[in-house]
Structure formats: structure tokens, C-alpha cells
Design an enzyme around this catalytic site. Sequence first.
Site, PDB file in Angstrom:
ATOM      1  NE  ARG A  61      -3.889   1.948   2.481  1.00  0.00           N
ATOM      2  CZ  ARG A  61      -3.981   2.709   3.566  1.00  0.00           C
ATOM      3  NH1 ARG A  61      -3.213   2.450   4.626  1.00  0.00           N
ATOM      4  NH2 ARG A  61      -4.832   3.709   3.626  1.00  0.00           N
ATOM      5  CG  HIS A  65      -1.322   5.249  -0.476  1.00  0.00           C
ATOM      6  ND1 HIS A  65      -2.099   5.852   0.489  1.00  0.00           N
ATOM      7  CD2 HIS A  65      -2.086   4.237  -0.977  1.00  0.00           C
ATOM      8  CE1 HIS A  65      -3.275   5.230   0.571  1.00  0.00           C
ATOM      9  NE2 HIS A  65      -3.277   4.245  -0.312  1.00  0.00           N
ATOM     10  CG  ASN A  93      -0.888   8.618   2.626  1.00  0.00           C
ATOM     11  OD1 ASN A  93      -1.486   7.716   2.048  1.00  0.00           O
ATOM     12  ND2 ASN A  93      -0.130   9.492   1.997  1.00  0.00           N
ATOM     13  CG  HIS A 190      -7.893  -3.928  -2.358  1.00  0.00           C
ATOM     14  ND1 HIS A 190      -8.958  -3.276  -2.949  1.00  0.00           N
ATOM     15  CD2 HIS A 190      -7.000  -2.951  -2.053  1.00  0.00           C
ATOM     16  CE1 HIS A 190      -8.718  -1.986  -3.002  1.00  0.00           C
ATOM     17  NE2 HIS A 190      -7.541  -1.755  -2.464  1.00  0.00           N
TER      18      HIS A 190
END
Length: 319
Positions: A61, A65, A93, A190
Site C-alpha cells: 500500500r 500511495h 495516509n 487488496h
Amino acid sequence: MNANLVLNLLALTVVLAVSFHVNALSPHYYDQTCPQADHIVTNAVKKAMSNDKTVPAALLRMHFHDCFVRGCDGSVLLDSKGKNKAEKDGPPNISLHAFYVIDNAKKALEEQCPGIVSCADIVSLAARDAVALSGGPTWAVPKGRKDGRISKAIETRQLPAPTFNISQLRQSFGQRGLSMHDLVVLSGGHTLGFAHCSSFQNRLHNFNTQKQVDPTLNPSFAASLRGVCPAHNKVKNAGAVLDGSTTSFDNVYYKMLMQGKSLFSSDQALLTSPSTMNLVAKYANSNEEYERAFVKSMIKMSSILGNGNEVRLNCRKVR
């Protein structure tokens, strides 16, 4: 000028920019200057995983990001300073963690080959290791990214939200030179991790004026989620795993999505377009196909570079 022509020209500019950066990177970038770079990062990830099973999801992740804001330049690693609130302190975040893994890898790399390996490259390598060490595919990471000096919390608004519909997702990914195919494939990430109630509460309570619960959710699955995430939830870290094999990298995410057991609106959105729905079915039926596609899309995403121009000695602050 015709509006469609303008859009096409903008899209071409993005693609050309991405293509240029892909060519600028190389899996062999550190072969002469720091040949042990991959091994050192892998060891840092392995050590962290032995103590914390959430590390792989966190690193994957983190990479996503980072790349979606200013390109893959390590700007997500910078700490806030003075009046500047950095990306890691932006609302999307706040739940990012495992930054210490990058710090540990950087420290080991500085001892072996000082001033050579960028923090941005470490994030990309760590994400690869997170997938591979969770039973997923591995790949040769193209390297040569430089670290950026700018990190602003306000820019995290650019990140695709879990409430996005298919049009919003198409726009968000398209602006970064990523296709709808990439969207479906990268959403499969995911398969690792956990989501807090706030990320999918919109599907469980007051969904619309006619329905309390999103009707696309499997009824028994929705009931179990409502038990974990009541309307006025006061449990700080309440939530649910993203799929039934949360520590294993596989195609279970797609199988659950087709069963009405996805968490985010953005997951369900993949079933609202014929092209993306067909891809979901394809990867639900073949883990091998999914792994091959994931490697290609990850390399493509991780090759979106920003304006980084240095190699930080400390990943949390500029030189």
C-alpha cells in the site's frame, strides 16, 4: 481546439512520459555500484514479517500511495517539518505504517554502499518482496529512481478513494498513464491487508434513500460486517480483512468480489463495466493469469517517476 483532441493529446503526453521513465530504469542499475541491494532489502522485509504479519500489506500500500502522488519518488516517506504537513500525515495516509522497514533497509544499504540506493527504489523493492514473500510472484524490479524533495499532505487528495465509482477510477488511473486493465489488476492487491470500518461504512448504513445496505453486498456478508461496524462504531481499530486469505497473495479477492463479498465501493465498481467485469471473472478463474498480469502492471505503475533528483541519506528528510 476539439475537446476530445485535447484529451487525447494529454493522455498521449502522460503515456510518453511514463514510457520515457520506463526506459530510464533498469533492473541492473546497481549491478556495479551496489550488487547486494536487492538482497539487503529482502532481508529487511523478511525480518519485519517474522514479527508482524501486517507488514506485506503495509509495504504494498505504501508503494501504491507513493507512486500516485508525484510519482514513485519516496515523497511518502518524508516527515512533516515546521509548517509543512507531509503526505504521510494526509487523511488517506494516516493508517500507513511499517516505515521502519524502509528505515532499516536504508541503514543496511548505507553501511554497504553509502549514498547509492534511493529511498524510492527501496520502497519499490520492498513492495516486490512483500508480494513474493506472501506466496505471490516475484520480478526483476527496474531501478534508478531518485528521491523527491517535496511532500504535501494536501496532495493526498489525488489518491483514489474507496468510495470511487468506475468513472472516477478510470480518470484517476488514466491521469497516471494506467489503463482499466491495470486498474483491475492492481485492485487485486487488496488480497493482502485489513480495512477500517470508515472505509466501507457507506455500504452498511444509510446507503441511499431506499436502502440501508448496499444491495450488491451478499446479505449474510453484510450482516457480519454490520456486526463488526455498527452505525455508531466507537471501537478505534474495528474493521475487516480484505479477503479470506489476508496474509497470502492470491486471486481470492476476485472470487469474493464475484460473490458480493468485497469491502469497498471501488471494488464493487469493477463489476459495473462489462470490460472490467470480464477481467474480474478471468482472474477469479486463474491465479496464474492474475500473477502474470500483476507483475506487468506493478512494473508499469512503479515506473511512473516524478521530479526526484537526489539520493537521500535518511529517507525521512531531504538532504
